[in-house]
Design an enzyme around this catalytic site. Structure first.
Site, PDB file in Angstrom:
ATOM      1  N   ASN A 129       0.815  -1.229   0.000  1.00 46.93           N
ATOM      2  CA  ASN A 129       0.000   0.000   0.000  1.00 46.93           C
ATOM      3  C   ASN A 129       0.849   1.280   0.000  1.00 46.93           C
ATOM      4  O   ASN A 129       0.360   2.343   0.354  1.00 46.93           O
ATOM      5  CB  ASN A 129      -0.990  -0.016   1.171  1.00 46.93           C
ATOM      6  CG  ASN A 129      -0.311  -0.303   2.495  1.00 46.93           C
ATOM      7  OD1 ASN A 129       0.900  -0.184   2.602  1.00 46.93           O
ATOM      8  ND2 ASN A 129      -1.085  -0.678   3.506  1.00 46.93           N
TER       9      ASN A 129
ATOM     10  N   ARG B 101       2.800   6.240  11.960  1.00 42.87           N
ATOM     11  CA  ARG B 101       2.104   5.690  13.127  1.00 42.87           C
ATOM     12  C   ARG B 101       1.834   6.831  14.105  1.00 42.87           C
ATOM     13  O   ARG B 101       2.719   7.666  14.365  1.00 42.87           O
ATOM     14  CB  ARG B 101       2.946   4.616  13.831  1.00 42.87           C
ATOM     15  CG  ARG B 101       2.999   3.276  13.132  1.00 42.87           C
ATOM     16  CD  ARG B 101       1.632   2.581  13.068  1.00 42.87           C
ATOM     17  NE  ARG B 101       1.674   1.325  12.323  1.00 42.87           N
ATOM     18  CZ  ARG B 101       1.271   1.171  11.056  1.00 42.87           C
ATOM     19  NH1 ARG B 101       0.788   2.193  10.375  1.00 42.87           N
ATOM     20  NH2 ARG B 101       1.321  -0.015  10.472  1.00 42.87           N
TER      21      ARG B 101
ATOM     22  N   GLN C 108      -6.275   2.935  18.334  1.00 46.47           N
ATOM     23  CA  GLN C 108      -7.215   2.729  17.220  1.00 46.47           C
ATOM     24  C   GLN C 108      -8.213   1.639  17.562  1.00 46.47           C
ATOM     25  O   GLN C 108      -7.755   0.558  17.951  1.00 46.47           O
ATOM     26  CB  GLN C 108      -6.439   2.378  15.950  1.00 46.47           C
ATOM     27  CG  GLN C 108      -5.595   3.540  15.482  1.00 46.47           C
ATOM     28  CD  GLN C 108      -5.005   3.346  14.081  1.00 46.47           C
ATOM     29  OE1 GLN C 108      -4.299   4.190  13.612  1.00 46.47           O
ATOM     30  NE2 GLN C 108      -5.291   2.254  13.417  1.00 46.47           N
TER      31      GLN C 108
ATOM     32  N   HIS D 220      -7.839   5.701  10.038  1.00 42.83           N
ATOM     33  CA  HIS D 220      -6.700   5.002   9.409  1.00 42.83           C
ATOM     34  C   HIS D 220      -7.134   4.424   8.050  1.00 42.83           C
ATOM     35  O   HIS D 220      -7.647   3.313   7.970  1.00 42.83           O
ATOM     36  CB  HIS D 220      -6.228   3.887  10.344  1.00 42.83           C
ATOM     37  CG  HIS D 220      -4.895   3.322   9.963  1.00 42.83           C
ATOM     38  ND1 HIS D 220      -4.105   2.608  10.822  1.00 42.83           N
ATOM     39  CD2 HIS D 220      -4.176   3.383   8.814  1.00 42.83           C
ATOM     40  CE1 HIS D 220      -2.986   2.249  10.229  1.00 42.83           C
ATOM     41  NE2 HIS D 220      -3.017   2.701   8.992  1.00 42.83           N
TER      42      HIS D 220
HETATM   43  P1  NAP Z   1      10.355   1.121   4.580  1.00 43.24           P
HETATM   44  O1  NAP Z   1      10.460   0.917   3.113  1.00 43.24           O
HETATM   45  O2  NAP Z   1      10.942   0.107   5.498  1.00 43.24           O
HETATM   46  O3  NAP Z   1      10.973   2.572   4.916  1.00 43.24           O
HETATM   47  C1  NAP Z   1      11.098   3.067   6.201  1.00 43.24           C
HETATM   48  C2  NAP Z   1      12.410   3.849   6.264  1.00 43.24           C
HETATM   49  O4  NAP Z   1      12.494   4.516   7.533  1.00 43.24           O
HETATM   50  C3  NAP Z   1      13.631   2.945   6.156  1.00 43.24           C
HETATM   51  O5  NAP Z   1      14.552   3.542   5.279  1.00 43.24           O
HETATM   52  C4  NAP Z   1      14.149   2.904   7.598  1.00 43.24           C
HETATM   53  O6  NAP Z   1      15.524   2.641   7.696  1.00 43.24           O
HETATM   54  C5  NAP Z   1      13.837   4.323   8.031  1.00 43.24           C
HETATM   55  N1  NAP Z   1      13.870   4.534   9.463  1.00 43.24           N
HETATM   56  C6  NAP Z   1      13.694   3.663  10.491  1.00 43.24           C
HETATM   57  N2  NAP Z   1      13.811   4.306  11.678  1.00 43.24           N
HETATM   58  C7  NAP Z   1      14.088   5.604  11.385  1.00 43.24           C
HETATM   59  C8  NAP Z   1      14.342   6.752  12.177  1.00 43.24           C
HETATM   60  N3  NAP Z   1      14.363   6.690  13.518  1.00 43.24           N
HETATM   61  N4  NAP Z   1      14.581   7.917  11.555  1.00 43.24           N
HETATM   62  C9  NAP Z   1      14.606   8.000  10.205  1.00 43.24           C
HETATM   63  N5  NAP Z   1      14.386   6.940   9.400  1.00 43.24           N
HETATM   64  C10 NAP Z   1      14.115   5.758   9.991  1.00 43.24           C
HETATM   65  O7  NAP Z   1       8.838   1.268   5.030  1.00 43.24           O
HETATM   66  P2  NAP Z   1       7.635   1.914   4.205  1.00 43.24           P
HETATM   67  O8  NAP Z   1       6.968   0.876   3.377  1.00 43.24           O
HETATM   68  O9  NAP Z   1       8.108   3.165   3.560  1.00 43.24           O
HETATM   69  O10 NAP Z   1       6.621   2.246   5.404  1.00 43.24           O
HETATM   70  C11 NAP Z   1       6.995   3.156   6.436  1.00 43.24           C
HETATM   71  C12 NAP Z   1       5.982   3.108   7.557  1.00 43.24           C
HETATM   72  O11 NAP Z   1       4.746   3.649   7.112  1.00 43.24           O
HETATM   73  C13 NAP Z   1       5.607   1.696   8.022  1.00 43.24           C
HETATM   74  O12 NAP Z   1       6.542   1.185   8.962  1.00 43.24           O
HETATM   75  C14 NAP Z   1       4.237   1.894   8.625  1.00 43.24           C
HETATM   76  O13 NAP Z   1       4.359   2.202  10.002  1.00 43.24           O
HETATM   77  C15 NAP Z   1       3.701   3.103   7.885  1.00 43.24           C
HETATM   78  N6  NAP Z   1       2.585   2.758   6.983  1.00 43.24           N
HETATM   79  C16 NAP Z   1       1.378   3.348   7.190  1.00 43.24           C
HETATM   80  C17 NAP Z   1       0.303   3.015   6.389  1.00 43.24           C
HETATM   81  C18 NAP Z   1      -1.051   3.665   6.568  1.00 43.24           C
HETATM   82  O14 NAP Z   1      -2.051   3.129   6.099  1.00 43.24           O
HETATM   83  N7  NAP Z   1      -1.134   4.803   7.212  1.00 43.24           N
HETATM   84  C19 NAP Z   1       0.456   2.065   5.361  1.00 43.24           C
HETATM   85  C20 NAP Z   1       1.720   1.523   5.142  1.00 43.24           C
HETATM   86  C21 NAP Z   1       2.775   1.866   5.974  1.00 43.24           C
HETATM   87  P3  NAP Z   1      16.042   1.098   7.856  1.00 43.24           P
HETATM   88  O15 NAP Z   1      15.360   0.299   6.798  1.00 43.24           O
HETATM   89  O16 NAP Z   1      17.510   1.224   7.643  1.00 43.24           O
HETATM   90  O17 NAP Z   1      15.655   0.646   9.225  1.00 43.24           O
END
Ligand code: NAP
Length: 368
Positions: A124, A263, A292, A316
């Site tokens: 997503n 989150r 939630q 959400h």
């Molecule tokens: P992703 O591809 O794993 O990207 C997350 C990035 O954030 C990675 O590069 C990670 O680094 C980095 N990171 C981790 N801790 C950090 C910090 N303290 N400061 C700065 N960067 C940091 O994940 P994504 O698919 O983009 O998704 C990100 C988040 O969005 C998910 O974890 C989820 O909580 C949220 N989300 C929300 C929805 C919604 O419906 N609202 C849907 C999907 C996802 P590393 O990989 O090196 O750890």
């Protein structure tokens, strides 16, 4: 699924869709439509329990966890699988997150009990990235109060135009430049921002950074102090819980906007509401909440900036468009199919397996 294979108890905790789910079968992530898994699981002779009842020891979720083999959850209606519940879940072998973000599962406990946690990575991310750009626009253009004025039968251009700006020429930064963060940045290029910034552990691949003309800032406080708009796109873990508190919010530019679709618990709810009320923040938007469903008196439901606007909160929903639901429902089925067939999972979908974080660095980074 062959009928001679081993039989499992599978439990899915999903949100209730009611009339909407009866009328719209593509609402797959609901109790009613069961991620489209029911026929397939029953055909294989498996037991399949689907519920939205997740809170407290008498809930269907907690009552059934002891003899469940596979638990399917979503971040939209999170069933919190705590260390205590892991200790009771003697038969649990696999947790599937239908979506992205498994912070509702105690991953250290999953490791301790050698339970695999997998999610439908990428399912997503486009849906969320689009929502982020929309949220930036609706805050910066002061859309919500303008629309509310129309519904009230009023017409006062000055009252809403006095706090309406262009996205063009703004400095925009993302906390986390992974799948969603990078997609947000890519979409923002079309708006001619003054500069795009990011804060992440690792630099983005040079080619991707050059294509987006984006600058990495090594210190988070330093980055937010330069931004007109900040978007949060990192996971929730020990180091990001409560990250946007009074101190960090105070480092943001006065009158800036904050968008959080990552989150809710990454921000301190009361501190955000206070920053908006005081005028330090001009707006806050997102779809994720620290609890939630959010209680009816949650401050984020009604908080406003000094001009009575600046609130772009929704339930959400950013990652659960019908397109996304199709992707995470079919993705969850594929994870389950591979598992029952004894096949390897796609490595990008694995969060923990065999008592270890699939990405070792993740386990290290999430420790305080
Ligand atoms: P992703 O591809 O794993 O990207 C997350 C990035 O954030 C990675 O590069 C990670 O680094 C980095 N990171 C981790 N801790 C950090 C910090 N303290 N400061 C700065 N960067 C940091 O994940 P994504 O698919 O983009 O998704 C990100 C988040 O969005 C998910 O974890 C989820 O909580 C949220 N989300 C929300 C929805 C919604 O419906 N609202 C849907 C999907 C996802 P590393 O990989 O090196 O750890």
């Amino acid at each position: 699924m062959s009928s001679g294979a081993q039989k499992y108890k599978v439990m899915a905790v999903l949100y209730r869709g009611g009339k909407a789910a009866q009328e719209e079968p593509r609402l797959l992530g609901t109790v009613e439509n069961k991620l489209g898994l029911e026929g397939w699981l029953r055909e294989g002779g498996h037991e399949f329990i689907v519920t939205d009842d997740k809170e407290g020891p008498n809930s269907v979720f907690q009552q059934n966890i002891a003899d469940t083999d596979v638990l399917i959850t979503t971040p939209f209606h999170p069933a919190y699988l705590t260390a205590d519940l892991f200790a009771k879940a003697k038969k649990l072998k696999l947790c599937i997150t239908a979506g992205v973000g498994s912070d509702h599962i105690d991953l250290n406990a999953a490791n301790k009990h050698k339970v695999t946690v997998a999610e439908v990575t990428g399912s997503n991310v486009v849906s969320v990235a689009e929502h982020v750009v929309m949220s930036m626009l609706l805050l910066v253009r002061n859309f919500v109060p303008a629309h509310e004025q129309i519904e009230r039968g009023q017409w006062n251009v000055a009252d809403v135009a006095r706090n309406s700006f262009d996205l063009e020429g703004k400095v925009i930064g993302t906390v986390g430049a992974g799948r969603i963060g990078q997609r947000v940045l890519k979409r923002l290029v079309a708006f001619d921002p003054k500069e795009l910034l990011y804060f992440d552990y690792a630099p983005m691949p040079a080619e991707a950074a050059a294509a987006l003309n984006i600058r990495r800032v090594a210190d988070l406080g330093d980055m937010v102090s330069q931004c007109d708009i900040v978007t949060i796109n990192c996971p929730l873990h020990e180091n990001t819980k409560g990250l946007f508190n009074k101190e960090l919010l105070a480092k943001m530019k006065k009158g800036s906007w904050l968008v959080n679709t990552a989150r809710g618990a990454i921000c301190v709810a009361e501190d955000v509401a206070e920053a908006l009320k005081s005028g330090h923040l001009n707006g806050y938007a997102g779809d994720v909440w620290n609890v939630q469903p959010a209680p009816s008196d949650h401050p984020w439901r009604t908080m406003k900036n000094t001009q009575g606007g600046g609130n772009g909160m929704v339930p959400h929903m950013s990652g659960t468009t019908l397109d996304a639901q199709y992707r995470y429902a079919t993705g969850a089925q594929e994870i389950l199919r591979r598992w029952t067939a004894g096949e390897k999972q796609e490595s990008a979908n694995l969060i923990v397996e065999n008592g270890e974080y699939a990405t070792k660095a993740y386990g290290e980074r999430t420790k305080k």
